[in-house]
Design a protein around this motif. Structure first.
Motif, PDB file in Angstrom:
ATOM      1  N   MET A   1       0.840  -1.184   0.000  1.00 51.38           N
ATOM      2  CA  MET A   1       0.000   0.000   0.000  1.00 51.38           C
ATOM      3  C   MET A   1       0.882   1.243   0.000  1.00 51.38           C
ATOM      4  N   ASN A   2       0.481   2.220  -0.782  1.00 52.40           N
ATOM      5  CA  ASN A   2       1.210   3.475  -0.730  1.00 52.40           C
ATOM      6  C   ASN A   2       0.621   4.357   0.377  1.00 52.40           C
ATOM      7  N   GLU A   3       1.205   5.513   0.574  1.00 51.94           N
ATOM      8  CA  GLU A   3       0.808   6.406   1.665  1.00 51.94           C
ATOM      9  C   GLU A   3      -0.659   6.833   1.559  1.00 51.94           C
ATOM     10  N   ASP A   4      -1.136   7.121   0.343  1.00 53.77           N
ATOM     11  CA  ASP A   4      -2.535   7.513   0.159  1.00 53.77           C
ATOM     12  C   ASP A   4      -3.490   6.384   0.529  1.00 53.77           C
ATOM     13  N   ASP A   5      -3.149   5.157   0.141  1.00 51.11           N
ATOM     14  CA  ASP A   5      -3.977   3.996   0.495  1.00 51.11           C
ATOM     15  C   ASP A   5      -4.013   3.790   2.005  1.00 51.11           C
ATOM     16  N   LEU A   6      -2.880   3.968   2.661  1.00 51.72           N
ATOM     17  CA  LEU A   6      -2.820   3.819   4.109  1.00 51.72           C
ATOM     18  C   LEU A   6      -3.687   4.870   4.795  1.00 51.72           C
ATOM     19  N   LEU A   7      -3.584   6.114   4.341  1.00 48.09           N
ATOM     20  CA  LEU A   7      -4.396   7.184   4.927  1.00 48.09           C
ATOM     21  C   LEU A   7      -5.886   6.936   4.704  1.00 48.09           C
ATOM     22  N   PHE A   8      -6.249   6.408   3.527  1.00 40.06           N
ATOM     23  CA  PHE A   8      -7.639   6.076   3.238  1.00 40.06           C
ATOM     24  C   PHE A   8      -8.118   4.966   4.178  1.00 40.06           C
ATOM     25  N   ALA A   9      -7.295   3.946   4.372  1.00 39.65           N
ATOM     26  CA  ALA A   9      -7.659   2.845   5.264  1.00 39.65           C
ATOM     27  C   ALA A   9      -7.833   3.334   6.700  1.00 39.65           C
ATOM     28  N   VAL A  10      -6.935   4.201   7.154  1.00 40.60           N
ATOM     29  CA  VAL A  10      -7.030   4.765   8.505  1.00 40.60           C
ATOM     30  C   VAL A  10      -8.339   5.535   8.640  1.00 40.60           C
ATOM     31  N   ARG A  11      -8.655   6.344   7.656  1.00 45.22           N
ATOM     32  CA  ARG A  11      -9.879   7.144   7.684  1.00 45.22           C
ATOM     33  C   ARG A  11     -11.121   6.250   7.744  1.00 45.22           C
ATOM     34  N   ARG A  12     -11.144   5.182   6.944  1.00 45.94           N
ATOM     35  CA  ARG A  12     -12.295   4.272   6.915  1.00 45.94           C
ATOM     36  C   ARG A  12     -12.449   3.512   8.237  1.00 45.94           C
ATOM     37  N   VAL A  13     -11.335   3.051   8.815  1.00 42.93           N
ATOM     38  CA  VAL A  13     -11.404   2.341  10.096  1.00 42.93           C
ATOM     39  C   VAL A  13     -11.898   3.289  11.178  1.00 42.93           C
ATOM     40  N   ARG A  14     -11.420   4.531  11.167  1.00 39.35           N
ATOM     41  CA  ARG A  14     -11.869   5.526  12.143  1.00 39.35           C
ATOM     42  C   ARG A  14     -13.369   5.794  11.994  1.00 39.35           C
ATOM     43  N   GLU A  15     -13.848   5.933  10.766  1.00 32.78           N
ATOM     44  CA  GLU A  15     -15.279   6.159  10.533  1.00 32.78           C
ATOM     45  C   GLU A  15     -16.100   4.982  11.043  1.00 32.78           C
ATOM     46  N   SER A  16     -15.631   3.781  10.795  1.00 27.90           N
ATOM     47  CA  SER A  16     -16.346   2.579  11.244  1.00 27.90           C
ATOM     48  C   SER A  16     -16.427   2.519  12.768  1.00 27.90           C
ATOM     49  N   LEU A  17     -15.337   2.841  13.433  1.00 24.91           N
ATOM     50  CA  LEU A  17     -15.351   2.842  14.895  1.00 24.91           C
ATOM     51  C   LEU A  17     -16.299   3.908  15.436  1.00 24.91           C
ATOM     52  N   ALA A  18     -16.305   5.066  14.820  1.00 25.89           N
ATOM     53  CA  ALA A  18     -17.196   6.143  15.264  1.00 25.89           C
ATOM     54  C   ALA A  18     -18.665   5.744  15.085  1.00 25.89           C
ATOM     55  N   LYS A  19     -18.992   5.096  13.988  1.00 20.53           N
ATOM     56  CA  LYS A  19     -20.374   4.662  13.734  1.00 20.53           C
ATOM     57  C   LYS A  19     -20.792   3.526  14.662  1.00 20.53           C
ATOM     58  N   SER A  20     -19.846   2.781  15.193  1.00 20.45           N
ATOM     59  CA  SER A  20     -20.149   1.619  16.035  1.00 20.45           C
ATOM     60  C   SER A  20     -20.147   1.945  17.521  1.00 20.45           C
ATOM     61  N   ASN A  21     -20.230   3.217  17.875  1.00 20.87           N
ATOM     62  CA  ASN A  21     -20.203   3.640  19.283  1.00 20.87           C
ATOM     63  C   ASN A  21     -18.940   3.195  20.000  1.00 20.87           C
ATOM     64  N   LEU A  22     -17.843   3.148  19.284  1.00 20.14           N
ATOM     65  CA  LEU A  22     -16.558   2.784  19.875  1.00 20.14           C
ATOM     66  C   LEU A  22     -15.597   3.968  19.840  1.00 20.14           C
ATOM     67  N   THR A  23     -16.156   5.153  20.086  1.00 19.09           N
ATOM     68  CA  THR A  23     -15.320   6.361  20.032  1.00 19.09           C
ATOM     69  C   THR A  23     -14.272   6.380  21.134  1.00 19.09           C
ATOM     70  N   TRP A  24     -14.517   5.633  22.223  1.00 17.64           N
ATOM     71  CA  TRP A  24     -13.507   5.594  23.286  1.00 17.64           C
ATOM     72  C   TRP A  24     -12.214   4.974  22.769  1.00 17.64           C
ATOM     73  N   ILE A  25     -12.306   4.053  21.815  1.00 23.56           N
ATOM     74  CA  ILE A  25     -11.093   3.479  21.223  1.00 23.56           C
ATOM     75  C   ILE A  25     -10.346   4.569  20.463  1.00 23.56           C
ATOM     76  N   LEU A  26     -11.091   5.388  19.727  1.00 30.48           N
ATOM     77  CA  LEU A  26     -10.462   6.478  18.975  1.00 30.48           C
ATOM     78  C   LEU A  26      -9.786   7.470  19.916  1.00 30.48           C
ATOM     79  N   ARG A  27     -10.413   7.760  21.043  1.00 32.81           N
ATOM     80  CA  ARG A  27      -9.789   8.685  22.004  1.00 32.81           C
ATOM     81  C   ARG A  27      -8.481   8.116  22.536  1.00 32.81           C
ATOM     82  N   GLU A  28      -8.468   6.819  22.820  1.00 31.98           N
ATOM     83  CA  GLU A  28      -7.233   6.181  23.312  1.00 31.98           C
ATOM     84  C   GLU A  28      -6.136   6.220  22.244  1.00 31.98           C
ATOM     85  N   ILE A  29      -6.507   5.916  21.009  1.00 32.15           N
ATOM     86  CA  ILE A  29      -5.534   5.948  19.903  1.00 32.15           C
ATOM     87  C   ILE A  29      -5.022   7.367  19.693  1.00 32.15           C
TER      88      ILE A  29
END
Length: 163
Positions: A1-29
């Motif tokens: 994966m190049n840098e853009d793909d990695l940033l896209f993957a990070v963004r998508r995982v973050r969005e998924s966690l936020a939608k799943s009421n797991l924002t506390w994980i995002l705060r820890e990260i």
């Protein structure tokens, strides 16, 4: 994966966690990212010549001029995480909070069922104090296990692609 793909993957995982009421994980990260990763740097201390000072030449016993001493020192510091490392932090957090919790719940439930078949247990809930439940929102246990296995495979696949 190049840098853009990695940033896209990070963004998508973050969005998924936020939608799943797991924002506390995002705060820890985010806190981990803010603090940075520990590192050690080597610093070489060099004495600069100043024109307004009287300099003395240091001669060795053979009469040669001795160079100014340089001193190496190691200094603890921090560095920023790369997009690859941020993605790994997110995936590790998901594995520890969702997949491992589900595995632990399955193990405990099967052991309880073996011990006491008279009183069926519905489930075990793992949550942090003051936080919205991190229980997966599935109506039945088999569906939840299938979804956790799919999540496990997706994380494995994403890790392979990110290498």
């Amino acid at each position: 994966m190049n840098e853009d793909d990695l940033l896209f993957a990070v963004r998508r995982v973050r969005e998924s966690l936020a939608k799943s009421n797991l924002t506390w994980i995002l705060r820890e990260i985010d806190e981990t990212l803010r603090l940075g990763k520990p590192a050690v740097r080597t610093v070489i201390e060099v004495q600069e010549d100043a024109p307004d000072l009287i300099h003395m030449r240091v001669l060795t016993s053979a009469g040669e001029e001795k160079k100014a001493a340089r001193r190496k020192t190691t200094v603890p510091t921090t560095e920023s995480y790369s997009a690859q490392e941020e993605l790994n932090l997110l995936l590790d957090a998901i594995e520890r909070t969702i997949i491992s919790s589900s595995d632990m719940q399955s193990y405990v439930m099967s052991n309880l069922a073996d011990r006491d078949s008279k009183h069926p247990y519905r489930g075990i809930l793992f949550e942090r104090d003051g936080e919205i439940s991190s229980e997966l929102p599935y109506g039945n246990r088999e569906s939840a296990l299938v979804e956790v296995d799919s999540l496990r495979q997706a994380i494995g696949s994403l890790r392979e692609r990110a290498r």
